[in-house]
Design a protein around this motif. Structure first.
Motif, PDB file in Angstrom:
ATOM      1  N   GLY A 102      23.806 -98.299  18.200  1.00 51.01           N
ATOM      2  CA  GLY A 102      23.096 -97.203  18.376  1.00 51.01           C
ATOM      3  C   GLY A 102      22.750 -97.974  20.189  1.00 51.01           C
ATOM      4  O   GLY A 102      22.640 -96.512  20.635  1.00 51.01           O
ATOM      5  N   THR A 103      22.908 -98.823  20.316  1.00 50.57           N
ATOM      6  CA  THR A 103      22.972 -99.038  21.505  1.00 50.57           C
ATOM      7  C   THR A 103      24.232 -99.191  22.070  1.00 50.57           C
ATOM      8  O   THR A 103      23.691 -98.689  23.920  1.00 50.57           O
ATOM      9  CB  THR A 103      22.672-100.532  21.693  1.00 50.57           C
ATOM     10  N   TRP A 158      23.877 -96.632  26.203  1.00 49.26           N
ATOM     11  CA  TRP A 158      24.806 -97.064  27.054  1.00 49.26           C
ATOM     12  C   TRP A 158      25.543 -96.214  27.658  1.00 49.26           C
ATOM     13  O   TRP A 158      25.556 -95.910  28.480  1.00 49.26           O
ATOM     14  CB  TRP A 158      24.457 -98.670  26.745  1.00 49.26           C
ATOM     15  N   TYR A 159      26.167 -95.503  26.432  1.00 50.46           N
ATOM     16  CA  TYR A 159      27.033 -94.434  26.857  1.00 50.46           C
ATOM     17  C   TYR A 159      26.520 -93.288  28.035  1.00 50.46           C
ATOM     18  O   TYR A 159      27.015 -92.502  28.618  1.00 50.46           O
ATOM     19  CB  TYR A 159      28.206 -94.327  26.248  1.00 50.46           C
ATOM     20  N   ASP A 160      25.185 -92.887  27.070  1.00 52.15           N
ATOM     21  CA  ASP A 160      24.268 -92.321  28.269  1.00 52.15           C
ATOM     22  C   ASP A 160      24.155 -92.143  29.442  1.00 52.15           C
ATOM     23  O   ASP A 160      23.952 -91.585  30.365  1.00 52.15           O
ATOM     24  CB  ASP A 160      23.693 -91.517  27.251  1.00 52.15           C
ATOM     25  N   TYR A 161      23.628 -93.557  29.143  1.00 53.02           N
ATOM     26  CA  TYR A 161      23.158 -93.751  30.933  1.00 53.02           C
ATOM     27  C   TYR A 161      24.009 -94.527  31.005  1.00 53.02           C
ATOM     28  O   TYR A 161      23.512 -93.455  32.967  1.00 53.02           O
ATOM     29  CB  TYR A 161      22.211 -95.455  30.263  1.00 53.02           C
ATOM     30  N   PHE A 162      25.362 -94.627  31.215  1.00 52.71           N
ATOM     31  CA  PHE A 162      26.146 -95.165  32.065  1.00 52.71           C
ATOM     32  C   PHE A 162      26.947 -94.260  32.647  1.00 52.71           C
ATOM     33  O   PHE A 162      27.180 -94.127  33.470  1.00 52.71           O
ATOM     34  CB  PHE A 162      27.320 -96.518  31.396  1.00 52.71           C
ATOM     35  N   SER A 211      27.506 -85.872  23.821  1.00 54.97           N
ATOM     36  CA  SER A 211      26.942 -87.613  23.417  1.00 54.97           C
ATOM     37  C   SER A 211      26.143 -86.573  22.796  1.00 54.97           C
ATOM     38  O   SER A 211      25.670 -87.507  22.217  1.00 54.97           O
ATOM     39  CB  SER A 211      25.415 -87.463  25.215  1.00 54.97           C
ATOM     40  N   ALA A 212      25.524 -85.277  22.706  1.00 57.53           N
ATOM     41  CA  ALA A 212      25.094 -84.402  21.023  1.00 57.53           C
ATOM     42  C   ALA A 212      25.885 -85.142  20.062  1.00 57.53           C
ATOM     43  O   ALA A 212      24.791 -85.333  18.790  1.00 57.53           O
ATOM     44  CB  ALA A 212      25.038 -82.584  21.234  1.00 57.53           C
ATOM     45  N   LEU A 213      26.909 -85.236  20.014  1.00 51.28           N
ATOM     46  CA  LEU A 213      27.647 -85.977  18.388  1.00 51.28           C
ATOM     47  C   LEU A 213      27.277 -86.697  17.937  1.00 51.28           C
ATOM     48  O   LEU A 213      27.046 -87.357  17.317  1.00 51.28           O
ATOM     49  CB  LEU A 213      29.179 -85.435  18.569  1.00 51.28           C
ATOM     50  N   LEU A 214      27.199 -88.154  19.307  1.00 42.56           N
ATOM     51  CA  LEU A 214      26.896 -89.772  18.972  1.00 42.56           C
ATOM     52  C   LEU A 214      25.821 -89.578  19.039  1.00 42.56           C
ATOM     53  O   LEU A 214      25.663 -90.995  17.574  1.00 42.56           O
ATOM     54  CB  LEU A 214      27.958 -89.988  19.913  1.00 42.56           C
ATOM     55  N   ILE A 215      24.565 -88.963  19.184  1.00 44.37           N
ATOM     56  CA  ILE A 215      23.683 -89.258  18.944  1.00 44.37           C
ATOM     57  C   ILE A 215      23.054 -89.168  17.408  1.00 44.37           C
ATOM     58  O   ILE A 215      22.357 -89.620  16.785  1.00 44.37           O
ATOM     59  CB  ILE A 215      22.230 -88.270  19.908  1.00 44.37           C
TER      60      ILE A 215
END
Length: 454
Positions: free
Chosen positions: A27-28, A32-36, A202-206
Motif C-alpha cells: 500500500g505504501t 509513494w508512487y503517486d506522491y513522487f 495510478s487508478a489501477l494501482l489504487i
C-alpha cells in the motif's frame, strides 16, 4: 553493543507480523508512487506546461514551489489521521489515505495545462498537490504502526523498515514510468500528453492497494484498549501534554533525512539534467538504481538497528549525509554517468538509508500506544515540512544566489544535519523497550483522558 534483550513472550504471531508488514509495504509503495510522480514531473515537465513564459530557472522554482505546497498539508493530514487513528483504528485511516492519494493523482493526469485553461491550470495543480500532501501526512503513521505494533520484539526495526521500503519502490516506479514515457514518446508527444500516462496509471494501482489493505487488522494492543474503552478522547492533546519532548526530537530527526532525500531525488534530477541536457536520462537512471538498491539496503539498516540500536545508526547516517553533500556535487559536476550513479548510491543507500531504515520503529517506539499514531504522524509530517518540503526550492534559490556554484547548498544541508544529529543524540534508545508497556518510556507517563461514551 546494547545488552542482550530477552523480552517476555508477547503472543504476537510472526505470520501476522509478516502479513501486516507486506500489506503496509504494498500500500505504501502505491501511495509513494503517486506522491513522487509529482516531484519527478516538477523537475522534468511541469515548469513549461503550467508555469510558461518565465525564465527556465524561475519556472523551475515555481514548479518546486508547487511541490512544497504539498508538504504544508502533510501536518494537517498527520493531525487528522493521528486523532482518528488513535480513536477509531489504524486500518481505517490507511484505507482513507489510499483513496485520497489515488483520486488526487489521477485528477492531475486529467488536468488541462496553462495553454488550455490559463491561470486555473496552476491553481488546480496546487489544490491537487495540497490534497496529495494531506493523504501523505495521513499515510505514513498508520503504515508504520501497522508494521511495528504487530512485530515481534526483536524484529521491530526489520519489519518497520517494510513501510520505508515503499519509498524506494514508489520512487523507482515513479522515475521508471517517466523514464519509460520519455523513451517511448518523442519530446513533442511527451509534452503534449505522454506525461499524463504515469498519473492515470495510478487508478489501477489504487484498486490493488485497497484489496490488500481491507484484509489487514488493527494491532492487538490497540484492539484491547478499544475493547476496554481506555483510549483517549483527545490523543493529540494527551500526546503534547505528556510526550511533546519526543515529538520535537522525532521532528528534528526527520528534518535532515527528508531534506537530503529530496536533494538527491528531486533537485539533483534538475541540476544534473541542466548540465547534461534535457534529453539526458542519466539523473533519472541514477535515482532508479539507488531506489532499486534501497529495497535491499533499507531493511538491512532496519535489521542492524535491532542489533545495534536505533540512535547510533541514525547519528552515523545524519553525520555522513551532511559531510557527503559537497562530494556529491563534485561527482555530479563531472558529467560522468558512472560517477553520478556512484554518488547517488552512496548518498542514498549508505548514508540516507542508515537513518531511514530504523525510522519507522524508532519513531513508533518513542510514543505510548494510545497516542502513538498522533505522535509518529505529526513528528514525521512536521519534519517533512521543515526539511524535504522546501529543500528543492531553497536549493534552487541558493544555487542562483551562489552564481551557479552549490557551496551555499552545502552550508544549508550541513546546518540541517546538525539539527538531526543533536536530536538523535538527545533521543532515548528505544529498541530494548516493550512497546506494549506504556510505563516503559524512560519518563513518567500520565493516564490518558478517558474516552467519552457514545
Amino acid at each position: 553493543m546494547p545488552e542482550k534483550y530477552n523480552p517476555a513472550p508477547s503472543g504476537k504471531s510472526t505470520k501476522i507480523a509478516r502479513r501486516s508488514a507486506i500489506g503496509s509495504l504494498i500500500g505504501t509503495s502505491i501511495e509513494w508512487y503517486d506522491y513522487f510522480l509529482y516531484g519527478t514531473a516538477a523537475a522534468v515537465v511541469f515548469g513549461p506546461l503550467f508555469f510558461p513564459g518565465a525564465d527556465p530557472l524561475v519556472g523551475l522554482m515555481a514548479s518546486f514551489g508547487a511541490l512544497a505546497v504539498g508538504f504544508l498539508a502533510r501536518p494537517v493530514g498527520g493531525i487528522v489521521a493521528g486523532h482518528m487513528g488513535d480513536r477509531i483504528g489504524r486500518k481505517a485511516m490507511l484505507v482513507a489515505s489510499l483513496l485520497i492519494m489515488g483520486a488526487s493523482t489521477t485528477l492531475i493526469g486529467l488536468l488541462p495545462t496553462y495553454a488550455q485553461l490559463g491561470f486555473w491550470a496552476p491553481a488546480l495543480l496546487l489544490l491537487l498537490r495540497l490534497i496529495q500532501g494531506f493523504g501523505a501526512g495521513a499515510e505514513w503513521g498508520g503504515a508504520a504502526l501497522m508494521s511495528v505494533e504487530h512485530a515481534t520484539a526483536k524484529k521491530r526495526g526489520f519489519y518497520g523498515s517494510f513501510t520505508q521500503i515503499g519509498v524506494p519502490i514508489g520512487m523507482l516506479l515513479a522515475t521508471g514510468s517517466f523514464a519509460a514515457a520519455r523513451t517511448v514518446f518523442n519530446n513533442e508527444t511527451f509534452l503534449a500528453w505522454g506525461w499524463r500516462v504515469p498519473f492515470l496509471a495510478s487508478a489501477l494501482l489504487i484498486v490493488v492497494g485497497l484489496l490488500i489493505r481491507l484484509k489487514l487488522e488493527d494491532p492487538p494492543k490497540f484492539q484491547e484498549m478499544k475493547e476496554q474503552n481506555t483510549l483517549s478522547s483527545r490523543p493529540i492533546v494527551d500526546m503534547y501534554r505528556n510526550e511533546k519532548r519526543n515529538m520535537w526530537l522525532a521532528t528534528g530527526m526527520r528534518i535532515s533525512q527528508n531534506a537530503v532525500y529530496y536533494l538527491y531525488t528531486v533537485f539533483a534530477v534538475a541540476y544534473i539534467g541542466r548540465s547534461l541536457g534535457s534529453d539526458s536520462n542519466t539523473s533519472l537512471v541514477a535515482v532508479m538504481i539507488a531506489s532499486a538498491l534501497g529495497i535491499i539496503s533499507t531493511p538491512i539498516w532496519g535489521a542492524l538497528s535491532d542489533r545495534f540500536g536505533r540512535r547510533r545508526l541514525y547519528i552515523f547516517g545524519s553525520v555522513g549525509s551532511g559531510l557527503f553533500v559537497m562530494p556529491f556535487f563534485m561527482l555530479a559536476d563531472t558529467g560522468n554517468p558512472v560517477l553520478i550513479i556512484a554518488a547517488m548510491v552512496l548518498g542514498i543507500n549508505f548514508f540516507h538509508d542508515a537513518m531511514y531504515g530504523p525510522q519507522a520503529a524508532f519513531f513508533s517506539e518513542l510514543f505510548s500506544t494510545g497516542v502513538r499514531y498522533s505522535g509518529a504522524s505529526i513528528s514525521y509530517s512536521l519534519g517533512s515540512v521543515f526539511g524535504g518540503g522546501f529543500s528543492p526550492l531553497i536549493a534552487t534559490a541558493l544555487l542562483a544566489l551562489g552564481g551557479g556554484n552549490p557551496w551555499l547548498i552545502v552550508v544549508y544541508f550541513l546546518f540541517l544535519s546538525c539539527i538531526t544529529v543533536v536530536c538523535a543524540y538527545l533521543a532515548p534508545e528505544t529498541n530494548l523497550r516493550d512497546i506494549d508497556d506504556d510505563t516503559d518510556l524512560g519518563r513518567t507517563v500520565q493516564e490518558p483522558s478517558p474516552q467519552t461514551a457514545h
